[in-house]
Write a protein that holds these residues in place. Structure first.
Motif, PDB file in Angstrom:
ATOM      1  N   GLY A 149      38.978 -26.565  51.772  1.00  0.00           N
ATOM      2  CA  GLY A 149      39.402 -27.028  53.091  1.00  0.00           C
ATOM      3  C   GLY A 149      39.770 -25.860  53.990  1.00  0.00           C
ATOM      4  O   GLY A 149      39.477 -25.863  55.190  1.00  0.00           O
ATOM      5  N   VAL A 150      40.390 -24.854  53.410  1.00  0.00           N
ATOM      6  CA  VAL A 150      40.790 -23.679  54.181  1.00  0.00           C
ATOM      7  C   VAL A 150      39.544 -22.902  54.623  1.00  0.00           C
ATOM      8  O   VAL A 150      39.410 -22.500  55.773  1.00  0.00           O
ATOM      9  N   VAL A 151      38.618 -22.740  53.686  1.00  0.00           N
ATOM     10  CA  VAL A 151      37.385 -22.014  53.995  1.00  0.00           C
ATOM     11  C   VAL A 151      36.647 -22.706  55.145  1.00  0.00           C
ATOM     12  O   VAL A 151      36.191 -22.075  56.097  1.00  0.00           O
ATOM     13  N   HIS A 152      36.575 -24.025  55.042  1.00  0.00           N
ATOM     14  CA  HIS A 152      35.878 -24.818  56.054  1.00  0.00           C
ATOM     15  C   HIS A 152      36.515 -24.604  57.429  1.00  0.00           C
ATOM     16  O   HIS A 152      35.833 -24.337  58.414  1.00  0.00           O
ATOM     17  N   LYS A 153      37.828 -24.703  57.471  1.00  0.00           N
ATOM     18  CA  LYS A 153      38.548 -24.559  58.743  1.00  0.00           C
ATOM     19  C   LYS A 153      38.361 -23.163  59.321  1.00  0.00           C
ATOM     20  O   LYS A 153      38.107 -23.005  60.508  1.00  0.00           O
ATOM     21  N   VAL A 154      38.518 -22.167  58.465  1.00  0.00           N
ATOM     22  CA  VAL A 154      38.430 -20.794  58.953  1.00  0.00           C
ATOM     23  C   VAL A 154      37.025 -20.511  59.477  1.00  0.00           C
ATOM     24  O   VAL A 154      36.850 -19.881  60.515  1.00  0.00           O
ATOM     25  N   ASN A 155      36.038 -21.042  58.791  1.00  0.00           N
ATOM     26  CA  ASN A 155      34.670 -20.804  59.251  1.00  0.00           C
ATOM     27  C   ASN A 155      34.335 -21.573  60.521  1.00  0.00           C
ATOM     28  O   ASN A 155      33.345 -21.295  61.172  1.00  0.00           O
ATOM     29  N   ASN A 156      35.164 -22.554  60.839  1.00  0.00           N
ATOM     30  CA  ASN A 156      34.949 -23.278  62.079  1.00  0.00           C
ATOM     31  C   ASN A 156      35.640 -22.640  63.279  1.00  0.00           C
ATOM     32  O   ASN A 156      35.533 -23.144  64.392  1.00  0.00           O
ATOM     33  N   VAL A 157      36.378 -21.560  63.047  1.00  0.00           N
ATOM     34  CA  VAL A 157      36.967 -20.863  64.187  1.00  0.00           C
ATOM     35  C   VAL A 157      35.803 -20.326  65.028  1.00  0.00           C
ATOM     36  O   VAL A 157      34.934 -19.635  64.510  1.00  0.00           O
ATOM     37  N   ARG A 158      35.794 -20.705  66.274  1.00  0.00           N
ATOM     38  CA  ARG A 158      34.664 -20.274  67.099  1.00  0.00           C
ATOM     39  C   ARG A 158      34.859 -18.839  67.560  1.00  0.00           C
ATOM     40  O   ARG A 158      35.863 -18.494  68.175  1.00  0.00           O
ATOM     41  N   MET A 159      33.915 -17.998  67.209  1.00  0.00           N
ATOM     42  CA  MET A 159      34.003 -16.571  67.524  1.00  0.00           C
ATOM     43  C   MET A 159      32.671 -16.095  68.084  1.00  0.00           C
ATOM     44  O   MET A 159      31.978 -15.318  67.461  1.00  0.00           O
ATOM     45  N   ARG A 160      32.333 -16.622  69.244  1.00  0.00           N
ATOM     46  CA  ARG A 160      31.070 -16.197  69.835  1.00  0.00           C
ATOM     47  C   ARG A 160      31.357 -15.101  70.842  1.00  0.00           C
ATOM     48  O   ARG A 160      31.888 -15.353  71.921  1.00  0.00           O
ATOM     49  N   GLY A 161      31.030 -13.891  70.456  1.00  0.00           N
ATOM     50  CA  GLY A 161      31.213 -12.781  71.378  1.00  0.00           C
ATOM     51  C   GLY A 161      30.147 -12.851  72.446  1.00  0.00           C
ATOM     52  O   GLY A 161      28.994 -13.151  72.161  1.00  0.00           O
ATOM     53  N   ASN A 162      30.524 -12.590  73.679  1.00  0.00           N
ATOM     54  CA  ASN A 162      29.468 -12.534  74.687  1.00  0.00           C
ATOM     55  C   ASN A 162      29.745 -11.491  75.754  1.00  0.00           C
ATOM     56  O   ASN A 162      29.329 -11.628  76.869  1.00  0.00           O
ATOM     57  N   ALA A 163      30.502 -10.468  75.371  1.00  0.00           N
ATOM     58  CA  ALA A 163      30.668  -9.352  76.300  1.00  0.00           C
ATOM     59  C   ALA A 163      30.156  -8.087  75.619  1.00  0.00           C
ATOM     60  O   ALA A 163      30.422  -7.845  74.446  1.00  0.00           O
ATOM     61  N   ALA A 164      29.418  -7.299  76.375  1.00  0.00           N
ATOM     62  CA  ALA A 164      28.918  -6.029  75.865  1.00  0.00           C
ATOM     63  C   ALA A 164      29.645  -4.915  76.587  1.00  0.00           C
ATOM     64  O   ALA A 164      30.316  -5.137  77.600  1.00  0.00           O
ATOM     65  N   LYS A 165      29.531  -3.722  76.048  1.00  0.00           N
ATOM     66  CA  LYS A 165      30.189  -2.588  76.702  1.00  0.00           C
ATOM     67  C   LYS A 165      29.136  -1.556  77.063  1.00  0.00           C
ATOM     68  O   LYS A 165      28.291  -1.186  76.231  1.00  0.00           O
ATOM     69  N   LEU A 166      29.217  -1.125  78.309  1.00  0.00           N
ATOM     70  CA  LEU A 166      28.251  -0.156  78.808  1.00  0.00           C
ATOM     71  C   LEU A 166      28.979   1.164  79.120  1.00  0.00           C
ATOM     72  O   LEU A 166      30.027   1.149  79.752  1.00  0.00           O
ATOM     73  N   HIS A 167      28.445   2.250  78.609  1.00  0.00           N
ATOM     74  CA  HIS A 167      29.020   3.574  78.905  1.00  0.00           C
ATOM     75  C   HIS A 167      27.945   4.470  79.507  1.00  0.00           C
ATOM     76  O   HIS A 167      26.861   4.581  78.943  1.00  0.00           O
ATOM     77  N   LEU A 168      28.277   5.069  80.628  1.00  0.00           N
ATOM     78  CA  LEU A 168      27.314   5.985  81.246  1.00  0.00           C
ATOM     79  C   LEU A 168      28.006   7.312  81.536  1.00  0.00           C
ATOM     80  O   LEU A 168      29.165   7.345  81.966  1.00  0.00           O
ATOM     81  N   ALA A 169      27.288   8.364  81.268  1.00  0.00           N
ATOM     82  CA  ALA A 169      27.746   9.674  81.737  1.00  0.00           C
ATOM     83  C   ALA A 169      26.919  10.000  82.971  1.00  0.00           C
ATOM     84  O   ALA A 169      25.691   9.858  82.959  1.00  0.00           O
ATOM     85  N   LEU A 170      27.613  10.376  84.052  1.00  0.00           N
ATOM     86  CA  LEU A 170      26.913  10.591  85.322  1.00  0.00           C
ATOM     87  C   LEU A 170      27.099  12.040  85.783  1.00  0.00           C
ATOM     88  O   LEU A 170      28.189  12.608  85.625  1.00  0.00           O
ATOM     89  N   SER A 171      26.063  12.562  86.387  1.00  0.00           N
ATOM     90  CA  SER A 171      26.129  13.982  86.779  1.00  0.00           C
ATOM     91  C   SER A 171      26.941  14.179  88.050  1.00  0.00           C
ATOM     92  O   SER A 171      27.303  15.300  88.386  1.00  0.00           O
ATOM     93  N   SER A 172      27.208  13.097  88.771  1.00  0.00           N
ATOM     94  CA  SER A 172      28.149  13.203  89.883  1.00  0.00           C
ATOM     95  C   SER A 172      28.683  11.821  90.211  1.00  0.00           C
ATOM     96  O   SER A 172      28.278  10.836  89.598  1.00  0.00           O
ATOM     97  N   LYS A 173      29.576  11.764  91.170  1.00  0.00           N
ATOM     98  CA  LYS A 173      30.185  10.500  91.562  1.00  0.00           C
ATOM     99  C   LYS A 173      29.135   9.541  92.116  1.00  0.00           C
ATOM    100  O   LYS A 173      28.371   9.912  92.995  1.00  0.00           O
ATOM    101  N   PRO A 174      29.094   8.310  91.658  1.00  0.00           N
ATOM    102  CA  PRO A 174      28.159   7.349  92.241  1.00  0.00           C
ATOM    103  C   PRO A 174      28.707   6.813  93.566  1.00  0.00           C
ATOM    104  O   PRO A 174      29.896   6.949  93.839  1.00  0.00           O
ATOM    105  N   LYS A 175      27.832   6.251  94.354  1.00  0.00           N
ATOM    106  CA  LYS A 175      28.262   5.657  95.633  1.00  0.00           C
ATOM    107  C   LYS A 175      27.925   4.183  95.634  1.00  0.00           C
ATOM    108  O   LYS A 175      26.763   3.794  95.655  1.00  0.00           O
TER     109      LYS A 175
END
Lengths: 396, 538, 522
Positions: free
Chosen positions: C314-340
């Motif tokens: 019962g515990v396994v069932h409940k824990v596996n039903n915790v909804r954990m849908r990630g839907n955010a990504a992370k973007l990293h950019l290195a830029l040679s100068s300030k963007p506008k």
């Protein structure tokens, strides 16, 4: 795989139907899960006595059969059932119950340790979902085989002799709860010394293809041993005498209970011997540990009631006229000539202190009458002959 | 001088039920109806000669048996005939049947997933638990949780005890049940998409929500709470169409000397010194009564019938923010014969049942997306029935009537108001979908009435054509229905009450709001309560 | 056994785990922390981008922090430095009409006086409701239906708190709590860009669109707490969040916590009577402990550390039903100068930049997400931390850190061949908002939810260790009966964002868990 048009037939016939319908001269049928099976064949009392005197044959096909197979099978069943499954050796059968997370009994059944890493669970209700949910993390494969496997109960003092006469070698050497696999017409057939009658008896599992020939041969060989078919009505009498519970009658199947307080724990059904709190985790353990600490709300008892009026559905009172419980099953035992019942007791009943008085309603000449009869608690089954345990089994 | 003790505006089933109880209590009651027929959305109409259409509501599920019995509706001609089951046609040419027989139904689920077939047992138990919890509440007045009046506190305590009595596990389940989406709730039980799609339908009927919208799970109750003759879970047809329900309620009302006036649309509710005193009809007639009861939805009542100055700005704001979303359309089709559905097979009992032609949660969710974007669903969820298979009196012998309830259709299209061409297009979408599964269906059509949400609003008066007189979401339920502070059927001016589905317990042909409002009115008038409580199920 | 003799092992060194460990060590327990990565801080830890650039890990802003935790741990003393505080939110749209939100003030994009007033009113009401939510945050949630007096009291005080808000606010609470932000914002104002910007806060990191019910809870959630006591205000930490994780580490060490890095926990061990005995690392090392506190998400805790075989089904069932849908990504950019960026002045570049032009836009974008697809126009929260902190990039260069929402964990077509396409798409999208940016990119990296799962060990790459919805909130978080930071195994506790009050850099879950452990284990 079922065809789309399966709706044209809602109730099935078992593989034995061709013969059972001939034998069922009363044409008295009852629906048991997906199948129709005889409620009685010719006379309930004679069917009952066949089991106590010679051999009665029951069509158990509708019993739900599950197969659990795989590397982790033992570990899996040990987590599923409340009892210590390591004690059920290879080719042995064990009676077991299983619980939900609240420690309430979902159902009971018999577990067959069929082969290495393979267990079968025979139960009243389908448990596929429960079994599947429990299987997360285990290397097991779970199937339900109810429609593929025919099952018979061959019960009574002459049952060993009949099976022996059919050529099942050393059948008499099977100890109670032993399993033996035989080959029959090229098919594997499994015989276990188990049953639902509290007497010497066997259960036979076989593939549908050999079912009818087995049945015919058994009745041919069994004639001299007074073999009789018996229906569910007789079976109910036999199991009450034998001290066996019926799910959905003596307790509510936890999966179907809607009202709070309707379900029972194994302790509350007098089945504490089926619970092993010292083994590792199993379903319902936390709740049962807690219950053990706090005490149970209900007590399940066998009763011997004065008089001869069966106490079906009776309320039970103590000497102060306070309601202390209800009867779940009741009958007048033909073998013990006793008025017997199962009951679930609750507060304010106190063990050893309170009387138990049953309020019984019965009908004579259409008139309803009421009596109050005192009852005493019985600890042993009402019917418990030595031949049930004797190995080798008695042969005639 | 007022001739009446009470005037009820609108002769829908709740208005009639309310009026019947007031009249039964001995009050002089007048019911006003704008149309030339009574019934509101519970009507049987002959729009094609020989055919009777239940052209709005089409099944009887939640009509309170207590009211049925108490008002003796049977004597007034109501007979509800049980029918059961549902069927979902799959893209693959198969069907998924919800048979009434327990084992048959389990085996049918088993054709899709054996595990799901077993899970159905646990699922039904959990839903039944919720039904048991909610049923007694249907015929009670919700307490005001912000009030310190003994009546409200007592009711809150009663409620709290009842909830606590469920036990820890069930309390959590209850909270989850009321806040989860139907899809996610079903996913905790079932693995097969067809099974989930078939079961989810009842969670989205009539609401502006998709199967993945939280707050839709509990709408499943509507399906499971339906009862006919006390047997839980079965639905029924009112013999002679849904108008029979209204007619029977009207019969009960008239038995107690109630008066009904049709073609009498109310233009305004008269308020004097903070009290409602009467109404003005469209034709200018003024009618007076000590109590005014509105069976119309809150928006129509407060925004159209009251002079703006008569109401507090705050009330107006609450009314404006009350969510009534038209999300459904309806087709009523007269058929020259019985359409064939080859996937169904021969002699399938489910021909009598609800038919659906959408077999996955994603398809239903996409149908919802269309609605969100101001279009009718290109691939709609259609709750289709052939009532004449059960009640042959609704069409000429051998002919049939088909009722198609369509989810989703927006009250206003992205392109603007509904035009005749839109209506035609909408009808075609639906007919094409059914035609995909029934080769002879299109040829059998004799007449079809196509109703957009706008049509329903225009004719019946339901704002946006919302069948429940307001979304049935947590924020608009129980003590929040229609909005906080006004859940006890009393309006913001003295002597004014609401009795329609905008009030507790909401939509469906239940008659409970009408009866509940009557209980409060009788309380205010210091008359004996004659409105029955819910029967105990334990 | 006295506290001092009780050995506690904490799994994971995310911020909640470190907070919990520090509290416990201060209380006299002997505490060891095991972290699989080579640095502490979990998702907040700073990371390298190429050789020369540093970027914040997954999280890049502090917003609803629990001030009481920061004070108790004395993080400032241990090196926490803000590089920028009380950031404004600058919301972009394609036309270059930026909207600037500063506390309860809003400006730009043709906003009228009426709309400004409407926003103030909205903010006032929401902050009040958030206050109620927050009043529940600092305590463990009660168990319902229990006859325990503590639970009863805690529940009663919850009810009382609600009533003390006054009838109007209580009604607001009952009405708003389960509904969607779309309807609520529509009740308040007609300014689409403003609504889009506010709704963005509700959906960020959650599997929901603005029209999804429950999105008011998530909106209120981010209004709770707040650096400097300002609800929902955002701050940036110097050294690309490094000074924050550093200060947590210092505080922990100072309190006596032993931190083991590169120490990935394989399993935890306990007896048949559910008494904790210790844990085993992936490298085979074993460590004895009397108490284990898991800072990782509930699904990983039970599925990986404990193992389903050792739990009731019962515990396994409940824990596996915790909804954990990630839907955010992370973007990293290195830029040679300030963007506008179009419509943004240079001095606004250092603020929190949001791209979410309207609620309808968000909902449409979410629709892709629902079906495992990606829209080509994604909502983003953009920061350029190098504006405030020159150490992150070589002179004149900059790093851009953006949370890209509505990037599904389960991408229908699979991530394998799509990742570079999505990265390019993000850069192109930014190029549209800041013409010429594409040409400045020196280094780039996209962490999809699947990468986040891989890198940080969070199931589904779900930032909050479990979606924040009504049915996963308060006493239902992560699952019923385990909302008290406890578990079926007697001395196994949970202290991560999977427990009440949930995700965000708050530290409250860690603190609450520590309090509960002290109470039960002393």
């Amino acid at each position: 795989m079922l065809q789309q048009n399966h709706y044209l037939k809602s109730v099935y016939e078992t593989p034995f139907h061709e013969r059972t319908s001939e034998l069922n001269i009363l044409n008295d049928w009852t629906r048991w899960k997906d199948y129709t099976v005889p409620n009685s064949y010719f006379r309930v009392d004679l069917e009952y006595f066949a089991a106590r005197n010679s051999t009665a044959v029951f069509d158990y096909t509708p019993m739900i059969k599950h197969r659990i197979k795989g590397k982790d099978a033992l570990e899996y069943v040990n987590r599923f059932f409340t009892r210590d499954m390591t004690k059920i050796g290879l080719h042995r059968v064990g009676y077991a119950v299983w619980c939900d997370e609240q420690g309430q009994v979902i159902d009971d059944g018999t577990v067959f340790h069929m082969r290495e890493n393979e267990y079968w669970l025979l139960s009243a209700e389908r448990q596929l979902e429960n079994l599947a949910v429990s299987a997360i993390g285990f290397d097991v494969e779970i199937d339900e085989l109810t429609d593929d496997v025919a099952a018979l109960g061959v019960q009574g003092p002459t049952s060993a002799s009949i099976l022996k006469a059919m050529g099942f070698q050393e059948i008499e050497m099977l100890k109670p709860f032993d399993i033996k696999h035989y080959s029959y017409h090229g098919e594997e057939i499994t015989i276990s010394r188990t049953g639902f009658t509290g007497d010497l008896g066997y259960e036979v599992l076989m593939s549908n293809s050999v079912a009818l020939s087995f049945y015919n041969e058994m009745f041919a060989k069994g004639e001299i041993y007074n073999i009789k078919p018996a229906g569910l009505e007789a079976l109910d009498l036999l199991r009450i005498e034998a001290g066996l519970l019926q799910p959905g009658v003596d307790f509510m199947i936890a999966e179907e209970a809607i009202r709070p307080g309707a379900t029972r724990s194994p302790y509350e059904l007098g089945l504490s011997w089926l619970v092993d709190l010292s083994k590792p985790v199993f379903n319902g353990k936390a709740a049962l540990v807690e219950e053990k600490k706090r005490g149970s709300k209900y007590t399940f008892v066998k009763l011997n009631i004065n008089g001869n009026k069966p106490a079906s559905g009776s309320y039970l009172y103590n000497q102060a006229n306070k309601k202390i419980g209800t009867v779940t099953s009741a009958m007048f035992s033909p073998s013990a000539k006793a008025n017997i019942a199962y009951a679930s007791l609750h507060e304010p009943w106190k063990k050893g202190k309170d009387k138990i008085i049953a309020e019984i309603y019965y009908q004579k000449d259409l008139e309803w009458n009421r009596v109050m009869e005192e009852a005493t608690i019985v600890t042993k089954p009402f019917f418990d002959p030595d031949r049930k345990r004797a190995t080798p089994a008695e042969l005639y | 001088m007022s001739k009446y003790d009470a005037i009820v505006i609108g002769a829908g089933h709740n208005g009639l039920c309310n009026a019947a109880y007031l009249a039964k209590s001995g009050l002089k009651v007048l019911v006003l109806e704008k149309n030339d027929y009574i019934g509101g959305a519970a009507v049987s109409r002959e729009l094609e000669e020989g055919w009777l259409y239940s052209n709005c509501s089409y099944v009887c599920s939640l009509l309170r048996p207590e009211i049925y019995r108490d008002l003796n509706l049977q004597k007034h001609g109501l007979q509800v005939i049980a029918y059961g089951g549902s069927v979902t046609f799959t893209k693959k040419g198969d069907i998924f049947g919800g048979y009434s027989d327990h084992d048959l139904s389990r085996r049918e689920i088993g054709r899709y997933s054996k595990k799901d077939a077993d899970a159905y047992v646990r699922f039904s138990r959990d839903i039944s638990k919720q039904c048991r919890f909610i049923k007694p509440l249907l015929m009670r007045t919700p307490p005001d949780p912000t009030s310190f009046k003994p009546k409200d506190l007592n009711e809150l305590i009663w409620l709290f005890k009842r909830l606590y009595g469920l036990g820890e596990e069930t309390i959590y389940e209850t909270i989850r049940f009321y806040t989860m989406s139907v899809a996610e709730y079903l996913e905790e039980y079932f693995e097969n998409d067809v099974v989930k799609a078939a079961l989810s339908g009842s969670g989205i009927i009539g609401t502006g929500l998709g199967p993945y919208s939280p707050g839709t799970a509990y709408v499943l109750l509507h399906h499971y709470m339906g009862e006919v003759d006390g047997s839980i879970g079965s639905w029924g047809f009112a013999r002679g169409g849904m108008g029979s329900v209204s007619n029977a309620l009207a019969g009960a009302f008239q038995e107690h000397d109630g008066e009904i006036m049709t073609n009498a649309e109310v233009k305004q509710i008269l308020v004097k010194n903070g009290r409602s005193v009467g109404v003005v009809l469209e034709n200018g007639d003024e009618l007076y009564a000590k109590n005014i009861v509105s069976n119309l939805d809150v928006k129509r009542t407060y925004l159209k019938l009251f002079e703006h100055g008569d109401l507090d700005e705050k009330i107006i704001n609450q009314v404006e923010n009350f969510k009534i979303r038209g999300s459904s359309g309806k087709l009523n089709i007269a058929l020259d014969g019985l359409p064939e559905f080859p996937a169904m097979g021969k002699n399938n009992p489910l021909m009598h049942a609800d038919m659906h032609f959408i077999d996955s949660l994603e398809r239903i969710e996409r149908a919802f997306d269309d609605w969100k974007n101001g279009r009718w669903s290109a691939d709609p969820y259609c709750d289709t029935l052939i009532p004449t298979l059960t009640d042959p009196t609704m069409a000429p012998p051998g002919k049939h009537y088909m009722s198609v309830f369509v989810q989703y259709a927006p009250p206003k299209l992205a392109t603007g108001e509904w035009t005749d061409k839109d209506r035609e297009g909408f009808g075609k979408t639906v007919i094409d979908q059914i035609g995909e599964y029934s080769p002879n269906f299109k040829d059998l059509i004799v007449h079809a009435e196509i109703r957009s949400p706008q049509d329903i609003e225009n004719e019946v008066g339901l704002t946006e054509g919302n069948i429940f007189q307001g979304e049935l979401t947590m924020d608009q339920m129980f003590f929040n229905r229609p909005f906080p502070g006004y859940s006890q059927f009393r309006g913001p001016v003295k002597g004014f009450y609401m009795c329609g589905s905008s009030t507790h317990p909401g939509g469906g042909v239940m008659a409970a709001p009408g009866a509940n409002a009557a209980r409060e009115i009788l309380f205010d008038l210091k008359r004996e309560n004659i409105v029955p409580e819910a029967e105990n199920d334990d | 056994m006295t506290k001092k003799n009780k050995k506690i092992a904490v799994v994971g060194a995310g911020h909640n785990a470190l907070v919990c460990a520090t509290y416990l060590a201060k209380a006299g327990f002997s505490v060891d922390v095991f972290e699989s990565r080579s640095q502490v801080g979990g998702m907040i830890g700073k990371r390298k981008l190429g050789e020369e650039y540093s970027v914040p890990g997954a999280a890049h802003l502090l917003s609803h922090v629990d001030e009481s935790v920061f004070k108790k741990l004395n993080l400032k003393k241990h090196g926490l430095e803000y590089s920028a505080q009380d950031l404004k939110t600058v919301s972009l749209n394609r036309d270059g009409n930026a909207l600037i939100i500063d506390g309860d003030e809003v400006d730009g994009d043709d906003i009228t006086m009426k709309e400004k007033k409407e926003f103030k009113e909205l903010n006032k009401r929401m902050v009040k409701l958030a206050g109620f939510l927050e009043s529940t945050y600092g305590k463990k949630p009660p168990r319902l239906g229990s006859d325990d007096r503590g639970d009863m009291f805690s529940l009663a005080s919850l009810g009382l708190n609600a009533r003390m808000m006054g009838a109007d606010s209580m009604s607001d609470l009952l009405k708003f709590i389960a509904v969607n932000i779309y309807d609520v914002l529509n009740e308040f104002t007609d300014h689409n860009h403003l609504k889009g910007t506010l709704a963005f806060d509700a959906i960020l990191g959650n599997h929901m669109g603005p029209r999804t019910n429950n999105s008011v809870i998530t909106y209120l959630h981010q209004l709770t707490g707040g650096a400097n006591g300002k609800n929902g205000s955002h701050s940036m930490v110097s050294d690309g969040t490094g000074s924050f994780t550093k200060s947590l580490e210092e505080a922990a060490k100072k309190a006596g916590v032993n931190i083991h890095l590169n120490a990935s926990v394989k399993s935890i061990s306990f007896t048949d009577d559910l008494e904790i005995t210790g844990l085993t690392l992936k490298n085979g090392d074993a460590f004895d402990a009397d108490i284990i506190v898991s800072g990782i998400d509930p699904r990983s805790t039970f599925n990986c550390l404990v193992g389903p075989k050792k739990l009731e089904a019962g515990v396994v069932h409940k824990v596996n039903n915790v909804r954990m849908r990630g839907n955010a990504a992370k973007l990293h950019l290195a830029l040679s100068s300030k963007p506008k960026f179009k419509g943004i002045s240079e001095d606004q570049l250092g603020q929190r930049i949001v791209y979410s032009p309207s609620m309808e836009y968000l909902e449409r974008t979410f629709d892709f997400n629902k079906y495992g697809q990606i829209s080509d126009d994604l909502p983003m929260e953009i920061t350029i931390p190098s504006i405030h902190d020159k150490t992150l990039a070589p002179k004149g260069h900059h790093v851009l850190s953006a949370i890209v929402n509505y990037v599904p964990y389960h991408l229908k077509e699979g991530w394998e061949n799509s990742k570079s396409r999505v990265l390019d798409q993000c850069i192109n999208q930014l190029d549209g908002l800041a013409p010429g940016l594409k040409g400045l990119v020196v280094q780039s990296e996209l962490l999809t939810p699947a990468d986040i799962e891989e890198e940080y060990g969070i199931t589904g790459g779900q930032w909050h260790h479990g979606e924040l919805t009504f049915d996963q909130f308060l006493m239902l978080r992560p699952v019923p009966k385990m909302a008290q930071y406890s578990s079926p195994i007697s001395s196994l506790y949970m202290c991560g964002a999977g427990s009440h009050p949930g995700g965000g850099i708050m530290g409250t879950a860690g603190k609450n868990a520590a309090m509960e452990i002290m109470k039960r284990e002393s």
